[in-house]
Design a protein around this motif. Structure first.
Motif: not given
Ligand code: ZN
Length: 176
Positions: A1-6, A8-17, A45-47, A51-55
């Motif tokens: 669970m990643v609280g809220e993405v607001r 770039p740093e948090t976005a990267q962490i979520a996508v990398q995870s 975030v790189e497109p 798209v690879s990370a997203l369901n």
């Protein structure tokens, strides 16, 4: 669970995870599911990674439910129909409900709440469109062709089922 993405740093962490095999759930403040795509891409975030990370992306709003003890069929004015984006000619036979309030609901006419939602499923076609940075309008059109129910439609279904009112959904969803 990643609280809220607001940022770039948090976005990267979520996508990398997610890319390293974790099932990640996170939230973003946006008007609808399509705005979420733009939010992530604008955060650098790189497109391809995105798209690879997203369901899937889900948007939801809470609406109050009409009190079952005092709700009854009610007329809806032509003005309210128009304000709600409904053609009065097409909806003149539609039954709407309202509730005056009673002891059970403390005189409010409402009791309990429910969620209305829309879900964007990441099909190969939509993934490809995000990769190509296609305009939101085109992605929306593709999602519609694939059978997606939009937030507003989901809200209207709740109204037509007699569970809530047009005024209530107009507070939390936009007329398309
Ligand atoms: Zn009541």
């Amino acid at each position: 669970m990643v609280g809220e993405v607001r940022d770039p740093e948090t976005a990267q962490i979520a996508v990398q995870s997610a890319l390293t095999g974790h099932l990640v759930f996170t939230t973003v403040h946006a008007n609808n599911v399509f705005d979420v795509i733009g939010r992530f891409l604008h955060m650098g975030v790189e497109p391809y990674n995105f798209v690879s990370a997203l369901n899937c992306v889900m948007a939801q709003r809470l609406v109050r439910l009409l009190c079952r003890s005092c709700r009854h069929p009610a007329e809806v004015s032509e003005t309210l129909l128009r304000e709600s984006g409904l053609d009065p000619d097409l909806y003149q036979d539609q039954v709407f409900h309202d509730a005056p309030g009673c002891e059970e609901c403390g005189g409010t006419g409402f009791r309990g709440r429910t969620a209305v939602a829309e879900l964007l499923d990441m099909s190969d076609r939509i993934r490809q469109m995000i990769l190509e940075r296609r305009p939101t309008a085109e992605i929306k059109q593709a999602a519609r062709e694939e059978g997606m129910t939009f937030l507003r439609e989901s809200a209207l279904e709740t109204v037509f089922a007699g569970a809530t009112t047009l005024r209530e959904i107009n507070k939390v969803t936009f007329v398309q």
